[in-house]
Structure formats: C-alpha cells, structure tokens
Design a protein around this motif. Sequence first.
Motif, PDB file in Angstrom:
ATOM      1  N   MET A  27     -88.515 -77.690 -52.175  1.00 52.81           N
ATOM      2  CA  MET A  27     -87.108 -77.719 -52.039  1.00 52.81           C
ATOM      3  C   MET A  27     -86.821 -77.158 -50.948  1.00 52.81           C
ATOM      4  SD  MET A  27     -84.814 -76.412 -55.400  1.00 52.81           S
ATOM      5  CE  MET A  27     -83.243 -76.382 -55.364  1.00 52.81           C
ATOM      6  N   PRO A  28     -85.587 -77.738 -50.188  1.00 51.77           N
ATOM      7  CA  PRO A  28     -85.409 -77.198 -48.963  1.00 51.77           C
ATOM      8  C   PRO A  28     -84.737 -75.798 -49.017  1.00 51.77           C
ATOM      9  CG  PRO A  28     -83.987 -79.285 -49.484  1.00 51.77           C
ATOM     10  CD  PRO A  28     -84.910 -78.810 -50.494  1.00 51.77           C
ATOM     11  N   THR A  29     -84.812 -75.091 -47.773  1.00 53.37           N
ATOM     12  CA  THR A  29     -84.116 -73.685 -47.811  1.00 53.37           C
ATOM     13  C   THR A  29     -82.527 -73.868 -47.688  1.00 53.37           C
ATOM     14  OG1 THR A  29     -85.918 -72.817 -46.656  1.00 53.37           O
ATOM     15  CG2 THR A  29     -84.020 -71.723 -46.458  1.00 53.37           C
ATOM     16  N   PRO A  30     -81.909 -73.381 -48.418  1.00 55.94           N
ATOM     17  CA  PRO A  30     -80.042 -73.457 -48.082  1.00 55.94           C
ATOM     18  C   PRO A  30     -79.929 -72.930 -46.778  1.00 55.94           C
ATOM     19  CG  PRO A  30     -80.865 -71.660 -49.612  1.00 55.94           C
ATOM     20  CD  PRO A  30     -82.052 -72.423 -49.567  1.00 55.94           C
ATOM     21  N   ASP A  31     -78.826 -73.512 -46.246  1.00 47.93           N
ATOM     22  CA  ASP A  31     -78.402 -73.372 -45.062  1.00 47.93           C
ATOM     23  C   ASP A  31     -77.698 -71.977 -44.999  1.00 47.93           C
ATOM     24  OD1 ASP A  31     -78.805 -75.762 -43.643  1.00 47.93           O
ATOM     25  OD2 ASP A  31     -77.083 -76.682 -44.278  1.00 47.93           O
ATOM     26  N   ARG A  32     -78.107 -71.124 -44.061  1.00 47.82           N
ATOM     27  CA  ARG A  32     -77.486 -69.814 -43.977  1.00 47.82           C
ATOM     28  C   ARG A  32     -76.150 -69.502 -43.035  1.00 47.82           C
ATOM     29  NH1 ARG A  32     -82.510 -66.194 -43.450  1.00 47.82           N
ATOM     30  NH2 ARG A  32     -81.019 -64.710 -43.213  1.00 47.82           N
ATOM     31  N   THR A  33     -76.037 -70.715 -42.378  1.00 48.13           N
ATOM     32  CA  THR A  33     -74.895 -70.676 -41.067  1.00 48.13           C
ATOM     33  C   THR A  33     -74.625 -72.038 -41.089  1.00 48.13           C
ATOM     34  OG1 THR A  33     -74.388 -69.688 -39.343  1.00 48.13           O
ATOM     35  CG2 THR A  33     -76.501 -70.733 -39.228  1.00 48.13           C
ATOM     36  N   SER A  34     -73.308 -72.127 -40.274  1.00 47.10           N
ATOM     37  CA  SER A  34     -72.899 -73.690 -40.132  1.00 47.10           C
ATOM     38  C   SER A  34     -72.527 -73.734 -38.490  1.00 47.10           C
ATOM     39  CB  SER A  34     -71.518 -73.863 -40.750  1.00 47.10           C
ATOM     40  OG  SER A  34     -70.714 -73.031 -40.235  1.00 47.10           O
ATOM     41  N   LEU A  35     -72.319 -74.854 -37.997  1.00 52.42           N
ATOM     42  CA  LEU A  35     -72.383 -75.054 -36.709  1.00 52.42           C
ATOM     43  C   LEU A  35     -70.923 -74.326 -36.261  1.00 52.42           C
ATOM     44  CD1 LEU A  35     -72.831 -76.093 -33.764  1.00 52.42           C
ATOM     45  CD2 LEU A  35     -71.814 -78.347 -34.361  1.00 52.42           C
ATOM     46  N   ALA A  36     -69.719 -74.464 -37.376  1.00 52.34           N
ATOM     47  CA  ALA A  36     -68.733 -73.800 -36.914  1.00 52.34           C
ATOM     48  C   ALA A  36     -68.593 -72.318 -36.839  1.00 52.34           C
ATOM     49  CB  ALA A  36     -67.263 -74.214 -37.837  1.00 52.34           C
ATOM     50  N   GLU A  37     -69.528 -71.781 -37.666  1.00 51.60           N
ATOM     51  CA  GLU A  37     -69.727 -70.291 -37.493  1.00 51.60           C
ATOM     52  C   GLU A  37     -70.534 -69.936 -36.243  1.00 51.60           C
ATOM     53  OE1 GLU A  37     -71.648 -66.346 -40.163  1.00 51.60           O
ATOM     54  OE2 GLU A  37     -72.154 -68.542 -40.731  1.00 51.60           O
ATOM     55  N   ILE A  38     -71.594 -70.699 -35.961  1.00 54.35           N
ATOM     56  CA  ILE A  38     -72.259 -70.439 -34.655  1.00 54.35           C
ATOM     57  C   ILE A  38     -71.300 -70.266 -33.481  1.00 54.35           C
ATOM     58  CG2 ILE A  38     -74.018 -71.468 -32.992  1.00 54.35           C
ATOM     59  CD1 ILE A  38     -75.552 -72.438 -35.618  1.00 54.35           C
ATOM     60  N   VAL A  39     -70.494 -71.393 -33.399  1.00 54.92           N
ATOM     61  CA  VAL A  39     -69.411 -71.598 -32.115  1.00 54.92           C
ATOM     62  C   VAL A  39     -68.595 -70.336 -32.232  1.00 54.92           C
ATOM     63  CG1 VAL A  39     -67.986 -73.000 -31.147  1.00 54.92           C
ATOM     64  CG2 VAL A  39     -69.917 -74.066 -32.049  1.00 54.92           C
ATOM     65  N   ALA A  40     -67.845 -70.278 -33.231  1.00 61.57           N
ATOM     66  CA  ALA A  40     -66.910 -69.312 -33.510  1.00 61.57           C
ATOM     67  C   ALA A  40     -67.642 -67.873 -33.200  1.00 61.57           C
ATOM     68  CB  ALA A  40     -66.205 -68.908 -34.875  1.00 61.57           C
ATOM     69  N   THR A  41     -68.797 -67.685 -33.405  1.00 61.24           N
ATOM     70  CA  THR A  41     -69.549 -66.390 -33.178  1.00 61.24           C
ATOM     71  C   THR A  41     -69.955 -66.237 -31.635  1.00 61.24           C
ATOM     72  OG1 THR A  41     -70.402 -66.103 -35.365  1.00 61.24           O
ATOM     73  CG2 THR A  41     -71.676 -64.944 -33.490  1.00 61.24           C
ATOM     74  N   LEU A  67     -70.351 -76.201 -26.135  1.00 63.94           N
ATOM     75  CA  LEU A  67     -69.539 -76.268 -27.594  1.00 63.94           C
ATOM     76  C   LEU A  67     -68.419 -75.140 -27.389  1.00 63.94           C
ATOM     77  CD1 LEU A  67     -72.418 -76.661 -29.946  1.00 63.94           C
ATOM     78  CD2 LEU A  67     -70.784 -78.237 -29.659  1.00 63.94           C
ATOM     79  N   VAL A  68     -68.832 -73.922 -26.918  1.00 59.97           N
ATOM     80  CA  VAL A  68     -67.820 -72.863 -26.852  1.00 59.97           C
ATOM     81  C   VAL A  68     -66.646 -73.585 -26.049  1.00 59.97           C
ATOM     82  CG1 VAL A  68     -67.083 -70.577 -25.822  1.00 59.97           C
ATOM     83  CG2 VAL A  68     -69.230 -70.982 -27.253  1.00 59.97           C
ATOM     84  N   ALA A  69     -66.774 -74.189 -24.840  1.00 58.44           N
ATOM     85  CA  ALA A  69     -65.696 -74.598 -24.021  1.00 58.44           C
ATOM     86  C   ALA A  69     -64.958 -75.560 -24.839  1.00 58.44           C
ATOM     87  CB  ALA A  69     -66.366 -75.066 -22.778  1.00 58.44           C
ATOM     88  N   GLU A  70     -65.556 -76.510 -25.468  1.00 55.53           N
ATOM     89  CA  GLU A  70     -64.774 -77.529 -26.238  1.00 55.53           C
ATOM     90  C   GLU A  70     -63.928 -76.964 -27.441  1.00 55.53           C
ATOM     91  OE1 GLU A  70     -64.660 -80.949 -26.405  1.00 55.53           O
ATOM     92  OE2 GLU A  70     -66.300 -81.210 -24.707  1.00 55.53           O
ATOM     93  N   ALA A  71     -64.428 -76.046 -28.253  1.00 52.42           N
ATOM     94  CA  ALA A  71     -63.729 -75.232 -28.975  1.00 52.42           C
ATOM     95  C   ALA A  71     -62.536 -74.535 -28.611  1.00 52.42           C
ATOM     96  CB  ALA A  71     -64.531 -73.901 -29.975  1.00 52.42           C
ATOM     97  N   THR A  72     -62.834 -73.907 -27.205  1.00 53.57           N
ATOM     98  CA  THR A  72     -61.775 -73.105 -26.443  1.00 53.57           C
ATOM     99  C   THR A  72     -60.709 -74.149 -26.163  1.00 53.57           C
ATOM    100  OG1 THR A  72     -63.267 -71.333 -25.863  1.00 53.57           O
ATOM    101  CG2 THR A  72     -61.093 -71.451 -24.669  1.00 53.57           C
ATOM    102  N   VAL A  73     -60.816 -75.092 -25.579  1.00 52.33           N
ATOM    103  CA  VAL A  73     -59.998 -76.155 -25.279  1.00 52.33           C
ATOM    104  C   VAL A  73     -59.278 -76.669 -26.200  1.00 52.33           C
ATOM    105  CG1 VAL A  73     -61.137 -78.238 -24.896  1.00 52.33           C
ATOM    106  CG2 VAL A  73     -59.252 -77.718 -23.523  1.00 52.33           C
ATOM    107  N   ARG A  74     -59.869 -76.920 -27.324  1.00 54.28           N
ATOM    108  CA  ARG A  74     -59.184 -77.453 -28.649  1.00 54.28           C
ATOM    109  C   ARG A  74     -58.179 -76.198 -29.217  1.00 54.28           C
ATOM    110  NH1 ARG A  74     -63.472 -79.089 -30.630  1.00 54.28           N
ATOM    111  NH2 ARG A  74     -64.088 -77.506 -31.607  1.00 54.28           N
ATOM    112  N   GLU A  75     -58.572 -75.195 -29.102  1.00 61.65           N
ATOM    113  CA  GLU A  75     -57.581 -74.018 -29.611  1.00 61.65           C
ATOM    114  C   GLU A  75     -56.630 -73.990 -28.611  1.00 61.65           C
ATOM    115  OE1 GLU A  75     -57.880 -69.232 -30.097  1.00 61.65           O
ATOM    116  OE2 GLU A  75     -59.822 -70.354 -29.993  1.00 61.65           O
TER     117      GLU A  75
END
Length: 185
Positions: free
Chosen positions: A1-15, A57-65
Amino acid sequence: MPTPDRTSLAEIVATAQDIAEEEGLANLTMQAVAVRVGVRAPSLYKRVRNRDDLVRLVAEATVRELGEQLDAVAVGGDARTDLAGLCRAFRAFAHRRPAGYHLVFAGPAASRPAVTSLATAATAVLRVAGALAGPDDALEAARTITAWAHGFVGMELAGAFNLGGDVERAFEYGVARLADALARA
C-alpha cells in the motif's frame, strides 16, 4: 500500500514563501522547506524538480496573490479612485512581502513568473489605465503606472528617501499627479 501524502504542493509553496519573507531568499532551501512541512527533503522532489523550480513556484504564487489584491481594490468605479486603490494595494503588498515582490520584479530571469501569470495579475491595472487614458493607450498607461509605483516602492524599501519630508504625502501626491497625467484631455 502506498504511503499517504504528508504534504501538498500548495503547502510546500506557502511554506517556501514564508521562509523567503522571514529568512531571505538565500535561505530558501529544499531542506528548510522539508523541515517546516514535516517531511524529509527527498520527499519534496515528488512535487518540485529542484530549488530553482521552487523559487519559480514562489514567484508564480506571489504574482497571483498580488493580482488578486489589485483586483479586489479596482472595482470599476471612478478611475481616479481605483488608481489610488491600486497604487496603495501595490505598495502595501510590497511592504508585506518584500522578498516575493523583489523576486517578481527583479529576481533571476529563470525564476520570474510566466508572461501569462503577469498578464493576469495586470488585468486591473490595464482596466484602470484604459479608463483613464483611453483604450488605445491602456498598455502604455499601465506601464507608466507600474513603473512609477515600482520606482517609488523600490526607493522606499531601500530606505532611499533621505531628504526628509512626509513620504506618505509624497506617495499620495504622486498618485494624484499620475492620475492627472494619464487622464484624457
């Protein structure tokens, strides 16, 4: 059985955005992000190719915000009022997210947001510019607005206003004169 995800791309970028703002872009590493989101660094590579990709990805999130905040204040009312709201929101954003602001406007070319992301973020500025200067001059007027606001904010963030006086008053004066200059005769 695969290991469950412990984080998401959104959480990674926000962090990553938080680390860039709190500790500086130089301290934004895959390891630093992994520690904060509670995973081992190799786990991040399932979602992010490398540090350069993370910074992009941080730059993309920043310009979107930024675009969302500009859209929220330019509601299609009086163009001069909307211009003042845009300039104030732009300035407030740069003060709240100086590292992200720098990344979007002066970061390495490989990390800059995609042109489509920048165009989306500029929608409100183009709309207000067109209302002030006319549709044929909207792009030129939007560039003038952005250049003035970026110049003022850049000097402010750098502590370059050294001649005294009230910087708030100077900002509001500049916004009013900008509206006068762009308004159709």
